[in-house]
Design a protein around this motif. Structure first.
Motif, short mmCIF file in Angstrom:
data_model
loop_
_atom_site.label_atom_id
_atom_site.label_comp_id
_atom_site.label_asym_id
_atom_site.label_seq_id
_atom_site.Cartn_x
_atom_site.Cartn_y
_atom_site.Cartn_z
N MET A 51 0.62 -1.00 0.32
CA MET A 51 0.09 -0.22 -0.47
C MET A 51 0.98 1.52 -0.54
O MET A 51 1.60 1.17 0.82
N SER A 52 -0.10 2.67 -0.81
CA SER A 52 1.01 3.07 -0.71
C SER A 52 1.20 4.95 0.07
O SER A 52 -0.32 4.28 0.74
N ILE A 53 1.86 5.23 0.44
CA ILE A 53 1.82 6.59 1.11
C ILE A 53 0.50 7.16 0.75
O ILE A 53 -0.45 7.80 1.68
N PHE A 54 0.25 8.03 -0.55
CA PHE A 54 -1.05 8.20 -0.94
C PHE A 54 -2.37 7.72 -0.89
O PHE A 54 -3.29 8.29 0.53
N GLN A 55 -2.43 5.59 -0.74
CA GLN A 55 -3.51 5.93 -0.09
C GLN A 55 -4.08 5.29 0.84
O GLN A 55 -4.99 5.44 1.49
N ALA A 56 -2.81 5.78 1.85
CA ALA A 56 -2.71 5.59 3.40
C ALA A 56 -3.72 6.77 3.42
O ALA A 56 -3.97 7.20 4.36
N LEU A 57 -3.07 8.30 2.90
CA LEU A 57 -3.27 9.15 3.16
C LEU A 57 -5.02 9.40 2.81
O LEU A 57 -5.48 9.88 3.57
N LEU A 58 -5.20 8.35 1.47
CA LEU A 58 -6.64 8.81 2.07
C LEU A 58 -7.89 8.53 2.48
O LEU A 58 -8.71 8.64 2.95
N ILE A 92 -5.57 5.77 11.27
CA ILE A 92 -6.21 4.32 10.45
C ILE A 92 -5.14 4.47 9.47
O ILE A 92 -4.61 3.73 8.54
N LEU A 93 -3.94 5.78 9.44
CA LEU A 93 -2.53 5.71 8.38
C LEU A 93 -1.83 5.19 9.53
O LEU A 93 -0.92 4.54 8.14
N VAL A 94 -1.29 5.36 10.17
CA VAL A 94 -0.44 4.45 10.79
C VAL A 94 -0.47 2.84 10.67
O VAL A 94 -0.10 2.07 10.20
N ILE A 95 -1.48 2.14 10.67
CA ILE A 95 -1.86 1.16 10.43
C ILE A 95 -2.29 0.45 9.81
O ILE A 95 -1.56 -0.14 8.98
N ASN A 96 -3.14 1.13 8.52
CA ASN A 96 -2.84 0.62 7.53
C ASN A 96 -1.47 0.63 6.28
O ASN A 96 -1.25 -0.07 5.66
N TYR A 97 -0.18 1.67 6.55
CA TYR A 97 0.79 2.59 5.74
C TYR A 97 1.73 1.26 6.34
O TYR A 97 2.53 0.31 5.66
N PHE A 98 1.66 0.89 7.29
CA PHE A 98 2.73 0.17 8.05
C PHE A 98 2.23 -1.87 8.63
O PHE A 98 3.00 -2.89 9.12
N GLY A 99 0.31 -1.53 7.87
CA GLY A 99 0.37 -2.99 9.02
C GLY A 99 0.07 -3.86 7.64
O GLY A 99 -0.13 -4.97 7.89
N ALA A 100 0.28 -3.23 6.43
CA ALA A 100 0.14 -3.90 5.16
C ALA A 100 1.10 -4.90 4.85
O ALA A 100 0.15 -6.29 4.73
N ASP A 101 1.53 -5.14 5.37
CA ASP A 101 3.45 -5.89 4.89
C ASP A 101 3.14 -7.01 6.17
O ASP A 101 3.60 -7.90 5.82
N LEU A 102 2.67 -6.86 7.26
CA LEU A 102 3.00 -7.83 8.12
C LEU A 102 1.65 -8.37 8.23
O LEU A 102 1.64 -9.48 8.20
#
Length: 250
Positions: free
Chosen positions: A1-8, A159-169
């Motif tokens: 997931m890109s940072i832009f997607q996580a921000l949206l 929402i931003l932090v969990i989506n961006y950093f948690g996607a790979d996990l």
């Protein structure tokens, strides 16, 4: 997931939270964009797979279809369940059962965020009362803006932090999950929507005899293979006739 997607995702998640004033208050936010079926479509657009987003949103919507928040009471929070659960499941390439499995604990986390927001903003409410009493109306008018900062901290940032950093996990977790565990999640995923419908029926059904209408509808769909639209029309006719009968008895 890109940072832009996580921000949206974080932006729309904040806009659709229960105390966000952006989209005509709760009308366009919590009660429209905040519903999992609607948010699932928006998430699907952001993630590039609208169909999967809608399917996962519909599954979570069934789970919380009987959710009401009377008087500020928050039994569950569909915001985190949707804006974190659906994107993580989609990023991991997992199925609906995984989105539902994530939805329950995330919903509880969202409840903590709501009550944390209320507890923190209580200080600002008293501060606003003090400004009004002292005649400092300009400062009092700015308090709701200050209070919304708390909502951003407790809603946008998680929402931003969990989506961006948690996607790979989550992706790695799905890859190492054994088949038997996936099967168990599928069983629970099939059961959870039933819980949502039962909660709704507890509100709608006033007499045990009214359950016969649900049984009749089930038979028409499962056995007779009749489409939903004819059944809805027949249900409206029955409801109208029953209403007319009750009016005459009164």
């Amino acid at each position: 997931m890109s940072i832009f997607q996580a921000l949206l995702l974080a932006l729309f998640g904040w806009m659709s939270s229960i105390y966000s004033p952006v989209l005509c208050g709760g009308l366009g936010g919590w009660y429209t964009l905040g519903r999992p079926l609607v948010s699932g479509m928006v998430i699907g657009i952001i993630m590039g797979d609208v169909q999967t987003g809608i399917i996962m949103g519909a599954a979570i919507q069934m789970l919380y279809i009987g959710l009401v928040t009377p008087g500020g009471a928050m039994p569950a929070d569909v915001n985190f369940a949707s804006w974190i659960g659906i994107p993580l499941a989609m990023a991991a390439g997992a199925g609906t059962e995984f989105a539902l499995a994530l939805a329950v604990p995330l919903s509880t986390l969202g409840v903590f965020a709501v009550y944390g927001l209320c507890a923190i903003n209580l200080f600002f409410v008293h501060k606003q009362d003090a400004y009004i009493e002292s005649g400092e109306l300009d400062k009092a008018a700015r308090i709701p803006i200050v209070g919304q900062i708390t909502n951003i901290v407790l809603r946008f940032i998680p929402i931003l932090v969990i989506n961006y950093f948690g996607a790979d996990l989550v992706t790695k977790l799905v890859e190492i999950m054994p088949v038997w565990l996936t099967d168990i999640l599928q069983i629970f995923a099939n059961m959870l929507p039933l819980v949502g419908f039962m909660l709704l029926m507890r509100t709608l059904v006033k007499k045990d005899l009214d359950l016969i209408y649900f049984v009749l509808g089930f038979i028409l769909v499962s056995v007779a293979n009749i489409g939903m639209i004819p059944i809805v029309i027949a249900a409206l006719v029955i409801a109208y006739l029953k209403y007319q009968t009750s009016e005459k008895e009164a």
